[in-house]
Design a protein around this motif. Structure first.
Motif, PDB file in Angstrom:
ATOM      1  N   GLY A   1      -8.695  -6.075  -5.671  1.00 32.52           N
ATOM      2  CA  GLY A   1      -8.574  -4.834  -4.908  1.00 32.52           C
ATOM      3  C   GLY A   1      -9.709  -3.898  -5.244  1.00 32.52           C
ATOM      4  O   GLY A   1     -10.431  -4.074  -6.226  1.00 32.52           O
ATOM      5  N   GLY A   2      -9.869  -2.891  -4.407  1.00 33.76           N
ATOM      6  CA  GLY A   2     -10.933  -1.924  -4.635  1.00 33.76           C
ATOM      7  C   GLY A   2     -10.699  -0.690  -3.787  1.00 33.76           C
ATOM      8  O   GLY A   2      -9.699  -0.583  -3.075  1.00 33.76           O
TER       9      GLY A   2
ATOM     10  N   ASP B   1      -9.322  -3.630   1.156  1.00 36.14           N
ATOM     11  CA  ASP B   1      -8.179  -4.442   0.763  1.00 36.14           C
ATOM     12  C   ASP B   1      -7.488  -5.066   1.970  1.00 36.14           C
ATOM     13  O   ASP B   1      -6.949  -6.179   1.884  1.00 36.14           O
ATOM     14  CB  ASP B   1      -7.178  -3.602  -0.030  1.00 36.14           C
ATOM     15  CG  ASP B   1      -7.625  -3.363  -1.459  1.00 36.14           C
ATOM     16  OD1 ASP B   1      -8.661  -3.932  -1.856  1.00 36.14           O
ATOM     17  OD2 ASP B   1      -6.945  -2.613  -2.181  1.00 36.14           O
ATOM     18  N   ASP B   2      -7.463  -4.374   3.096  1.00 32.52           N
ATOM     19  CA  ASP B   2      -6.848  -4.925   4.303  1.00 32.52           C
ATOM     20  C   ASP B   2      -7.666  -6.104   4.829  1.00 32.52           C
ATOM     21  O   ASP B   2      -7.106  -7.137   5.224  1.00 32.52           O
ATOM     22  CB  ASP B   2      -6.692  -3.846   5.368  1.00 32.52           C
ATOM     23  CG  ASP B   2      -7.967  -3.029   5.604  1.00 32.52           C
ATOM     24  OD1 ASP B   2      -8.902  -3.098   4.775  1.00 32.52           O
ATOM     25  OD2 ASP B   2      -8.020  -2.315   6.629  1.00 32.52           O
ATOM     26  N   ILE B   3      -8.991  -5.968   4.814  1.00 32.30           N
ATOM     27  CA  ILE B   3      -9.853  -7.060   5.270  1.00 32.30           C
ATOM     28  C   ILE B   3      -9.682  -8.280   4.365  1.00 32.30           C
ATOM     29  O   ILE B   3      -9.572  -9.421   4.836  1.00 32.30           O
ATOM     30  CB  ILE B   3     -11.321  -6.605   5.283  1.00 32.30           C
ATOM     31  CG1 ILE B   3     -11.509  -5.447   6.262  1.00 32.30           C
ATOM     32  CG2 ILE B   3     -12.258  -7.758   5.637  1.00 32.30           C
ATOM     33  CD1 ILE B   3     -12.871  -4.783   6.181  1.00 32.30           C
ATOM     34  N   ALA B   4      -9.662  -8.047   3.065  1.00 31.22           N
ATOM     35  CA  ALA B   4      -9.507  -9.149   2.103  1.00 31.22           C
ATOM     36  C   ALA B   4      -8.190  -9.881   2.323  1.00 31.22           C
ATOM     37  O   ALA B   4      -8.131 -11.118   2.256  1.00 31.22           O
ATOM     38  CB  ALA B   4      -9.588  -8.606   0.681  1.00 31.22           C
TER      39      ALA B   4
ATOM     40  N   GLY C   1      -6.809   6.611   2.429  1.00 28.04           N
ATOM     41  CA  GLY C   1      -7.338   5.325   2.826  1.00 28.04           C
ATOM     42  C   GLY C   1      -6.890   4.171   1.939  1.00 28.04           C
ATOM     43  O   GLY C   1      -6.569   3.088   2.430  1.00 28.04           O
ATOM     44  N   TYR C   2      -6.873   4.387   0.633  1.00 27.21           N
ATOM     45  CA  TYR C   2      -6.496   3.317  -0.289  1.00 27.21           C
ATOM     46  C   TYR C   2      -5.062   2.864  -0.024  1.00 27.21           C
ATOM     47  O   TYR C   2      -4.778   1.656   0.038  1.00 27.21           O
ATOM     48  CB  TYR C   2      -6.653   3.810  -1.721  1.00 27.21           C
ATOM     49  CG  TYR C   2      -6.130   2.860  -2.768  1.00 27.21           C
ATOM     50  CD1 TYR C   2      -6.840   1.720  -3.116  1.00 27.21           C
ATOM     51  CD2 TYR C   2      -4.912   3.101  -3.405  1.00 27.21           C
ATOM     52  CE1 TYR C   2      -6.363   0.844  -4.073  1.00 27.21           C
ATOM     53  CE2 TYR C   2      -4.426   2.231  -4.366  1.00 27.21           C
ATOM     54  CZ  TYR C   2      -5.148   1.105  -4.699  1.00 27.21           C
ATOM     55  OH  TYR C   2      -4.668   0.241  -5.641  1.00 27.21           O
ATOM     56  N   PHE C   3      -4.146   3.823   0.144  1.00 26.53           N
ATOM     57  CA  PHE C   3      -2.752   3.490   0.372  1.00 26.53           C
ATOM     58  C   PHE C   3      -2.561   2.832   1.742  1.00 26.53           C
ATOM     59  O   PHE C   3      -1.762   1.904   1.891  1.00 26.53           O
ATOM     60  CB  PHE C   3      -1.890   4.749   0.263  1.00 26.53           C
ATOM     61  CG  PHE C   3      -1.748   5.278  -1.135  1.00 26.53           C
ATOM     62  CD1 PHE C   3      -0.659   4.931  -1.917  1.00 26.53           C
ATOM     63  CD2 PHE C   3      -2.705   6.129  -1.675  1.00 26.53           C
ATOM     64  CE1 PHE C   3      -0.525   5.411  -3.208  1.00 26.53           C
ATOM     65  CE2 PHE C   3      -2.583   6.618  -2.960  1.00 26.53           C
ATOM     66  CZ  PHE C   3      -1.489   6.253  -3.736  1.00 26.53           C
ATOM     67  N   ARG C   4      -3.296   3.320   2.742  1.00 23.18           N
ATOM     68  CA  ARG C   4      -3.196   2.717   4.070  1.00 23.18           C
ATOM     69  C   ARG C   4      -3.668   1.264   4.055  1.00 23.18           C
ATOM     70  O   ARG C   4      -3.084   0.393   4.697  1.00 23.18           O
ATOM     71  CB  ARG C   4      -4.021   3.536   5.058  1.00 23.18           C
ATOM     72  CG  ARG C   4      -3.420   4.901   5.409  1.00 23.18           C
ATOM     73  CD  ARG C   4      -4.182   5.536   6.567  1.00 23.18           C
ATOM     74  NE  ARG C   4      -3.603   6.796   6.985  1.00 23.18           N
ATOM     75  CZ  ARG C   4      -4.200   7.975   6.898  1.00 23.18           C
ATOM     76  NH1 ARG C   4      -5.413   8.058   6.372  1.00 23.18           N
ATOM     77  NH2 ARG C   4      -3.593   9.078   7.317  1.00 23.18           N
ATOM     78  N   ALA C   5      -4.769   1.012   3.332  1.00 25.36           N
ATOM     79  CA  ALA C   5      -5.287  -0.352   3.266  1.00 25.36           C
ATOM     80  C   ALA C   5      -4.304  -1.280   2.561  1.00 25.36           C
ATOM     81  O   ALA C   5      -4.111  -2.435   2.971  1.00 25.36           O
ATOM     82  CB  ALA C   5      -6.631  -0.369   2.549  1.00 25.36           C
TER      83      ALA C   5
END
Length: 267
Positions: free
Chosen positions: A85-86, A90-93, A123-127
């Protein structure tokens, strides 16, 4: 559970604790990393696998966001622990991993997410929430564990802000930091079991205002700094004020406190 286990993010803060816990007689553990083992050149070709190291772990080179080396890494794999994660991607991964896992016939995909995914408008939480959906809606049987912020992450933040003459502290922010090793133990338990879907969240033993965590850190460092409370603006601020980032009823609780962690790492 039989067959090889692949760990994404196996060289990170959490992965370094998970991988040794997976090792056992006859167990094939593989780690997918963008750069291979630390001793390897960063020019290693994606998907290449150096010989297993003395620790019994095979490191493979690949990149989930760029979709490089992932199919080769998943060949013959039974179980995947997705820990990579980063700040972004994260969604793409997750979409890349799901596609490759479905094609490879993976039997169990274990994902570590964050408490508040889908509720905190950052953004982090959404991803993370998008990654959860991609995994849950895939054809691969899965297990998802949401965890609170690790002690290590909170420490990393405070190591930066704690050097300032006035230490900024979001006035309404509350956290329930959890010991990274306790998250690692739970993930290994889940990986060696059957797919279970969304399991209870895992958080630290106590809900603590950020100001309390900061004061404890400063005491451990022997520093005297005044705190500078500030109000988080916008929708994110409202989410933190209402506790959208906190575990609800039914969550599991770790045992190690923030002060105990600081005594080992800082004191």
């Amino acid at each position: 559970m039989n067959g090889p286990i692949l760990v994404t993010g196996g060289t990170g803060t959490l992965g370094r604790l998970v991988v040794p816990r997976l090792l056992g007689p006859g167990r094939d553990v593989r780690v997918l990393t963008r750069y291979g083992r630390p001793a390897l050149s960063h020019k290693s070709a994606p998907g290449t696998a150096p010989a297993p190291a003395q620790d019994g772990v095979t490191h493979l080179v690949g990149d989930l966001v760029k979709d490089q080396g992932v199919d080769a890494a998943l060949e013959g794999v039974h179980t995947v622990l997705h820990l990579a994660g980063g700040p972004k991607g994260d969604d793409i991964a997750a979409h890349t991993l799901v596609r490759a896992a479905e094609a490879a016939g993976v039997r169990h995909l274990v994902f570590v997410s964050v408490i508040g995914a889908g509720d905190v408008p950052l953004g982090y939480f959404r991803a993370k929430h998008a990654a959860e959906r991609a995994i849950a809606e895939s054809a691969v049987p899965s297990t998802t564990l949401r965890a609170a912020q690790f002690h290590d992450l909170v420490l990393m933040v405070l190591e930066k802000t704690g050097r300032l003459p006035l230490v900024p502290v979001p006035s309404a922010m509350r956290l329930e930091p959890v010991e990274t090793a306790e998250v690692a133990d739970r993930l290994v338990e889940l990986a060696l079991g059957d797919p279970a879907g969304r399991v209870p969240d895992l958080a630290g033993p106590h809900v603590r205002p950020m100001a309390d965590l900061t004061r404890a850190y400063l005491r451990a460092r022997g520093r005297k700094r005044p705190l500078l409370p500030f109000r988080l603006p916008g929708a994110a601020g409202r989410a933190y004020r209402t506790g959208a980032n906190l575990a609800g009823e039914g969550a599991e609780r770790g045992r190690r406190t923030w002060e105990s962690f600081l005594a080992d790492r800082v004191g």
